[in-house]
Design an enzyme around this catalytic site. Sequence first.
Site, short mmCIF file in Angstrom:
data_model
loop_
_atom_site.label_atom_id
_atom_site.label_comp_id
_atom_site.label_asym_id
_atom_site.label_seq_id
_atom_site.Cartn_x
_atom_site.Cartn_y
_atom_site.Cartn_z
N PRO A 9 0.80 -1.23 0.00
CA PRO A 9 0.00 0.00 0.00
C PRO A 9 0.83 1.28 0.00
O PRO A 9 1.89 1.34 0.63
CB PRO A 9 -0.82 -0.10 1.30
CG PRO A 9 -0.09 -1.09 2.14
CD PRO A 9 0.56 -2.05 1.19
N ASN A 10 0.32 2.25 -0.73
CA ASN A 10 0.87 3.61 -0.83
C ASN A 10 2.14 3.70 -1.68
O ASN A 10 2.62 4.80 -1.95
CB ASN A 10 1.13 4.21 0.57
CG ASN A 10 -0.15 4.33 1.37
OD1 ASN A 10 -1.12 4.90 0.89
ND2 ASN A 10 -0.18 3.76 2.56
N ARG A 17 5.28 10.87 -2.73
CA ARG A 17 5.01 10.58 -1.33
C ARG A 17 6.29 10.76 -0.50
O ARG A 17 7.26 10.03 -0.70
CB ARG A 17 4.55 9.12 -1.23
CG ARG A 17 4.43 8.61 0.16
CD ARG A 17 4.27 7.09 0.19
NE ARG A 17 4.04 6.67 1.55
CZ ARG A 17 4.26 5.45 2.00
NH1 ARG A 17 4.69 4.50 1.18
NH2 ARG A 17 4.04 5.15 3.26
N TYR A 22 11.38 8.47 1.03
CA TYR A 22 11.32 7.37 0.06
C TYR A 22 12.02 7.66 -1.26
O TYR A 22 12.06 6.80 -2.13
CB TYR A 22 9.85 7.00 -0.19
CG TYR A 22 9.16 6.51 1.06
CD1 TYR A 22 9.57 5.34 1.69
CD2 TYR A 22 8.10 7.21 1.63
CE1 TYR A 22 8.97 4.89 2.84
CE2 TYR A 22 7.48 6.77 2.79
CZ TYR A 22 7.91 5.62 3.38
OH TYR A 22 7.30 5.16 4.53
N ASN A 73 7.69 -5.80 -0.68
CA ASN A 73 7.69 -4.65 0.22
C ASN A 73 6.24 -4.50 0.67
O ASN A 73 5.42 -3.96 -0.07
CB ASN A 73 8.16 -3.38 -0.49
CG ASN A 73 8.18 -2.18 0.46
OD1 ASN A 73 7.58 -2.24 1.54
ND2 ASN A 73 8.85 -1.11 0.06
N ALA A 76 3.01 -0.61 5.00
CA ALA A 76 2.58 -0.60 6.40
C ALA A 76 2.06 -1.97 6.87
O ALA A 76 2.06 -2.26 8.08
CB ALA A 76 1.53 0.47 6.60
N ASP A 86 0.89 -15.21 6.95
CA ASP A 86 0.42 -16.60 6.81
C ASP A 86 0.43 -17.03 5.36
O ASP A 86 0.72 -18.20 5.06
CB ASP A 86 -1.00 -16.74 7.39
CG ASP A 86 -1.01 -16.77 8.91
OD1 ASP A 86 0.08 -16.78 9.51
OD2 ASP A 86 -2.12 -16.77 9.49
N GLU A 97 12.11 -9.70 2.01
CA GLU A 97 11.36 -8.51 2.40
C GLU A 97 12.25 -7.29 2.17
O GLU A 97 13.39 -7.26 2.64
CB GLU A 97 10.99 -8.63 3.89
CG GLU A 97 10.27 -7.45 4.48
CD GLU A 97 10.05 -7.63 5.99
OE1 GLU A 97 10.15 -8.77 6.51
OE2 GLU A 97 9.81 -6.61 6.65
N HIS A 99 12.54 -2.96 2.24
CA HIS A 99 12.01 -1.64 2.59
C HIS A 99 12.93 -0.57 2.03
O HIS A 99 14.15 -0.66 2.19
CB HIS A 99 11.89 -1.48 4.11
CG HIS A 99 10.93 -2.46 4.69
ND1 HIS A 99 9.57 -2.32 4.56
CD2 HIS A 99 11.13 -3.62 5.34
CE1 HIS A 99 8.97 -3.36 5.13
NE2 HIS A 99 9.89 -4.16 5.60
N SER A 101 13.10 2.60 2.95
CA SER A 101 13.67 3.41 4.03
C SER A 101 14.28 2.51 5.09
O SER A 101 13.99 1.30 5.15
CB SER A 101 12.57 4.28 4.66
OG SER A 101 11.62 3.46 5.32
N ARG A 106 13.45 5.04 12.20
CA ARG A 106 12.23 5.86 12.14
C ARG A 106 11.39 5.62 13.41
O ARG A 106 11.94 5.35 14.46
CB ARG A 106 11.47 5.52 10.85
CG ARG A 106 12.32 5.79 9.60
CD ARG A 106 11.56 5.45 8.34
NE ARG A 106 10.37 6.28 8.21
CZ ARG A 106 9.36 6.00 7.36
NH1 ARG A 106 9.45 4.94 6.57
NH2 ARG A 106 8.31 6.79 7.31
C1 DQA Z 1 8.15 0.97 3.83
C2 DQA Z 1 8.26 1.22 5.35
C3 DQA Z 1 6.89 1.08 6.00
O1 DQA Z 1 7.00 1.33 7.40
C4 DQA Z 1 5.92 2.09 5.43
O2 DQA Z 1 4.64 1.90 5.99
C5 DQA Z 1 5.86 2.02 3.93
C6 DQA Z 1 7.11 1.87 3.19
C7 DQA Z 1 9.49 1.22 3.10
O3 DQA Z 1 9.64 0.77 1.98
O4 DQA Z 1 10.38 1.90 3.66
O5 DQA Z 1 4.81 2.19 3.33
O6 DQA Z 1 7.80 -0.38 3.62
#
Ligand code: DQA
Length: 144
Positions: A9-10, A17, A22, A73, A76, A86, A97, A99, A101, A106
């Site tokens: 998401p996002n 953003r 990011y 990724n 949140a 799961d 996984e 990320h 950032s 943070r």
């Molecule tokens: C994120 C880190 C998460 O905490 C955040 O909610 C994101 C992006 C990252 O790529 O740094 O949406 O996954």
Amino acid sequence: MRVLVIHGPNLNLLGEREPEIYGTLTLDEINRRIRDEAAELGIEVRCFQSNSEGAIIDAIHGARREADAIIINPGAYTHYSVAIRDALAAVALPAIEVHLSNVHAREEFRRHSVIAPVVRGQIVGLGVQGYLLALRGLKALAQE
Ligand code: DQA
């Protein structure tokens, strides 16, 4: 080797953003970098983004037939989606996984990942390079 890359998401808003956190690359630009790296490594890659937990779970289930490994990724959802955790455990494909950032530098709530225990490893804080390293890592692990 076939790799499914899942952006949660996002992440569709990357570029606009919170660029100070990011970066300024859009998701399309990140996916282009991923495709270029995959082509160089001889990996078949599919990139998928969704803001919805259920769609991400369906994509993970689909990977059973369509992929040999997953890069995710979870945005949140990382911090609380037991359902995505799961799903990853259920399909039992090697997964990394990523990320963008450094989640450890943070807010406190970002330090905990419910996903981490069911993936092969995590790459955090390296921006787009994290996805490219994940591709290299999956290929190297497959060749071990
Ligand atoms: C994120 C880190 C998460 O905490 C955040 O909610 C994101 C992006 C990252 O790529 O740094 O949406 O996954």
